[in-house]
Design a protein around this motif. Structure first.
Motif, PDB file in Angstrom:
ATOM      1  N   GLN A 166       0.832  -1.209   0.000  1.00 29.05           N
ATOM      2  CA  GLN A 166       0.000   0.000   0.000  1.00 29.05           C
ATOM      3  C   GLN A 166       0.861   1.252   0.000  1.00 29.05           C
ATOM      4  O   GLN A 166       0.570   2.226  -0.710  1.00 29.05           O
ATOM      5  N   SER A 167       1.946   1.236   0.794  1.00 26.53           N
ATOM      6  CA  SER A 167       2.852   2.380   0.830  1.00 26.53           C
ATOM      7  C   SER A 167       3.484   2.610  -0.546  1.00 26.53           C
ATOM      8  O   SER A 167       3.582   3.753  -1.015  1.00 26.53           O
ATOM      9  N   LEU A 168       3.907   1.530  -1.192  1.00 26.38           N
ATOM     10  CA  LEU A 168       4.493   1.628  -2.522  1.00 26.38           C
ATOM     11  C   LEU A 168       3.486   2.179  -3.522  1.00 26.38           C
ATOM     12  O   LEU A 168       3.816   3.015  -4.370  1.00 26.38           O
ATOM     13  N   PHE A 169       2.237   1.719  -3.415  1.00 24.36           N
ATOM     14  CA  PHE A 169       1.198   2.206  -4.324  1.00 24.36           C
ATOM     15  C   PHE A 169       1.041   3.720  -4.220  1.00 24.36           C
ATOM     16  O   PHE A 169       1.011   4.427  -5.220  1.00 24.36           O
ATOM     17  N   TRP A 170       0.928   4.229  -3.001  1.00 22.18           N
ATOM     18  CA  TRP A 170       0.677   5.663  -2.846  1.00 22.18           C
ATOM     19  C   TRP A 170       1.866   6.507  -3.310  1.00 22.18           C
ATOM     20  O   TRP A 170       1.681   7.613  -3.828  1.00 22.18           O
ATOM     21  N   LYS A 171       3.074   5.994  -3.133  1.00 26.14           N
ATOM     22  CA  LYS A 171       4.249   6.719  -3.633  1.00 26.14           C
ATOM     23  C   LYS A 171       4.204   6.820  -5.162  1.00 26.14           C
ATOM     24  O   LYS A 171       4.423   7.899  -5.734  1.00 26.14           O
ATOM     25  N   ILE A 172       3.910   5.693  -5.822  1.00 27.10           N
ATOM     26  CA  ILE A 172       3.822   5.699  -7.282  1.00 27.10           C
ATOM     27  C   ILE A 172       2.651   6.561  -7.734  1.00 27.10           C
ATOM     28  O   ILE A 172       2.747   7.331  -8.706  1.00 27.10           O
ATOM     29  N   PHE A 173       1.541   6.455  -7.014  1.00 21.62           N
ATOM     30  CA  PHE A 173       0.349   7.224  -7.371  1.00 21.62           C
ATOM     31  C   PHE A 173       0.608   8.735  -7.310  1.00 21.62           C
ATOM     32  O   PHE A 173       0.226   9.487  -8.206  1.00 21.62           O
ATOM     33  N   LEU A 174       1.286   9.180  -6.248  1.00 20.59           N
ATOM     34  CA  LEU A 174       1.575  10.608  -6.101  1.00 20.59           C
ATOM     35  C   LEU A 174       2.556  11.084  -7.173  1.00 20.59           C
ATOM     36  O   LEU A 174       2.399  12.184  -7.727  1.00 20.59           O
ATOM     37  N   LEU A 175       3.569  10.267  -7.452  1.00 20.27           N
ATOM     38  CA  LEU A 175       4.524  10.638  -8.495  1.00 20.27           C
ATOM     39  C   LEU A 175       3.842  10.754  -9.849  1.00 20.27           C
ATOM     40  O   LEU A 175       4.138  11.646 -10.648  1.00 20.27           O
ATOM     41  N   ALA A 176       2.896   9.854 -10.109  1.00 14.87           N
ATOM     42  CA  ALA A 176       2.177   9.901 -11.380  1.00 14.87           C
ATOM     43  C   ALA A 176       1.150  11.024 -11.408  1.00 14.87           C
ATOM     44  O   ALA A 176       0.850  11.583 -12.469  1.00 14.87           O
ATOM     45  N   ALA A 177       0.637  11.398 -10.255  1.00 16.59           N
ATOM     46  CA  ALA A 177      -0.421  12.412 -10.207  1.00 16.59           C
ATOM     47  C   ALA A 177       0.130  13.837 -10.306  1.00 16.59           C
ATOM     48  O   ALA A 177      -0.580  14.742 -10.745  1.00 16.59           O
ATOM     49  N   LEU A 178       1.382  14.034  -9.883  1.00 18.02           N
ATOM     50  CA  LEU A 178       1.926  15.391  -9.870  1.00 18.02           C
ATOM     51  C   LEU A 178       1.923  16.069 -11.243  1.00 18.02           C
ATOM     52  O   LEU A 178       1.606  17.265 -11.350  1.00 18.02           O
ATOM     53  N   PRO A 179       2.281  15.371 -12.344  1.00 23.35           N
ATOM     54  CA  PRO A 179       2.286  16.061 -13.645  1.00 23.35           C
ATOM     55  C   PRO A 179       0.887  16.361 -14.196  1.00 23.35           C
ATOM     56  O   PRO A 179       0.763  17.179 -15.112  1.00 23.35           O
ATOM     57  N   VAL A 180      -0.153  15.712 -13.661  1.00 24.88           N
ATOM     58  CA  VAL A 180      -1.492  15.872 -14.241  1.00 24.88           C
ATOM     59  C   VAL A 180      -1.962  17.329 -14.216  1.00 24.88           C
ATOM     60  O   VAL A 180      -2.372  17.879 -15.244  1.00 24.88           O
ATOM     61  N   PRO A 181      -1.938  18.035 -13.060  1.00 28.29           N
ATOM     62  CA  PRO A 181      -2.367  19.430 -13.082  1.00 28.29           C
ATOM     63  C   PRO A 181      -1.464  20.316 -13.948  1.00 28.29           C
ATOM     64  O   PRO A 181      -1.929  21.295 -14.546  1.00 28.29           O
ATOM     65  N   LEU A 182      -0.155  19.940 -14.039  1.00 31.55           N
ATOM     66  CA  LEU A 182       0.754  20.711 -14.889  1.00 31.55           C
ATOM     67  C   LEU A 182       0.326  20.616 -16.357  1.00 31.55           C
ATOM     68  O   LEU A 182       0.252  21.621 -17.073  1.00 31.55           O
TER      69      LEU A 182
END
Length: 314
Positions: free
Chosen positions: A11-27
């Protein structure tokens, strides 16, 4: 060979990957509007792709967490916990029945001889008064055994009805001065049109008194006690809540607070049956009781203990 990662690490690994992938979306989204119309279309296209990928990623994660296997495992754990508690209560019933048999016999003989001796003395003599004291204390012992038997073998009183609000108000009228003397302020939020609860008033007074006494023990230098009643599930269930800001229950003890004879009080201050009796009464009425507690070891949250009782309305 099993999967090497524990579920918490996964679960911890998932959220790290999820946040890294989510950061460029608003950009990507902002760039699509900042750039001229022609130049901004690729950015909007990238935003759309990333957004869809994130949704798929989140979908598969939730599917993994709430899989049939996980839900079945959680149900089995809950069922095992209930079975363990039932076994503890059954063991206590056997122990109490044996104690009642072994203790009631000598107490009955003591009370019988006491009655015979009482007939030989004048009621005005000191000996008669002393014998009456012995008789009274022997009767108290019988009452203690009877209360234990009533706890381990609950009577079928769940068809009776009790107005919890009035029971709470009457009990606080009795124990209120003691709370005030200890520096404990209490606040009641009682729902006016609360449906009646199942059971009899004496058992509910026992439940309330046990929880109030626990709050008093947790706040030896004073504090605040909140008591409330609510309707749940469109009036089908009743919630009774207790919250104090005392020292709290250590995390390692939370799983044992409903065990018979488990206590953290000093010797002579309690035998650890209060919450067990409360648990038995509530379960007998088809209800549940839960506890959340925080100590000074969790400075980010206010310390204290909250008990929530939920029973079907009568």
């Amino acid at each position: 060979m099993g999967f090497p990662l524990k579920i918490e690490k996964l679960q911890s690994l998932f959220w790290k990957i999820f946040l890294l992938a989510a950061l460029p979306v608003p950009l990507f989204f902002l760039m699509g509007f900042i750039k001229p119309l022609g130049d901004g279309l690729p950015w909007l296209f990238l935003f759309g792709i990333m957004y869809i990928l994130l949704l798929f990623f989140l979908f598969f994660y939730l599917r993994m967490v709430f899989s049939k296997e996980n839900i079945t495992a959680m149900a089995e754990i809950s069922s095992m916990a209930e079975d363990i508690q039932a076994e503890k209560l059954a063991s206590l019933e056997t122990l109490t029945a044996g104690l009642a048999h072994e203790i009631n016999n000598p107490i009955g003989i003591i009370l019988g001889y006491c009655s015979l001796i009482l007939e030989k003395f004048d009621p005005e003599t000191q000996m008669y008064k002393d014998l009456k004291t012995i008789e009274r204390q022997g009767q108290n012992c019988e009452q203690v055994i009877e209360n234990l038997l009533n706890f381990t073998r609950p009577r079928g009183d769940s068809e009776d009805k009790v107005q919890l609000n009035s029971t709470i108000e009457k009990l606080l009228g009795v124990v209120g001065p003691g709370l005030k003397a200890q520096g404990i302020l209490w606040e009641c939020s009682l729902l006016p049109d609360l449906p009646p609860a199942p059971g009899n008033g004496q058992k509910w007074q026992q439940v309330l008194l046990n929880l109030i006494n626990n709050a008093k023990t947790a706040m030896p230098s004073g504090g605040r006690l909140e008591i409330w009643t609510l309707k749940k599930d469109l009036g089908k269930r009743i919630e009774l809540g207790f919250r104090d800001d005392g020292k709290g229950i250590p995390k390692e003890h939370l799983g044992r607070i409903f065990d018979p004879f488990f206590t953290t009080k000093k010797e002579g201050r309690g035998i650890g049956l209060g919450l067990s009796i409360t648990y038995g009464i509530i379960i007998n009425y088809g209800g549940t009781i839960t506890c959340q507690s925080r100590t000074k070891d969790t400075p980010s949250q206010p310390k204290g203990t909250t008990f929530i009782i939920s029973v079907p309305s009568a």
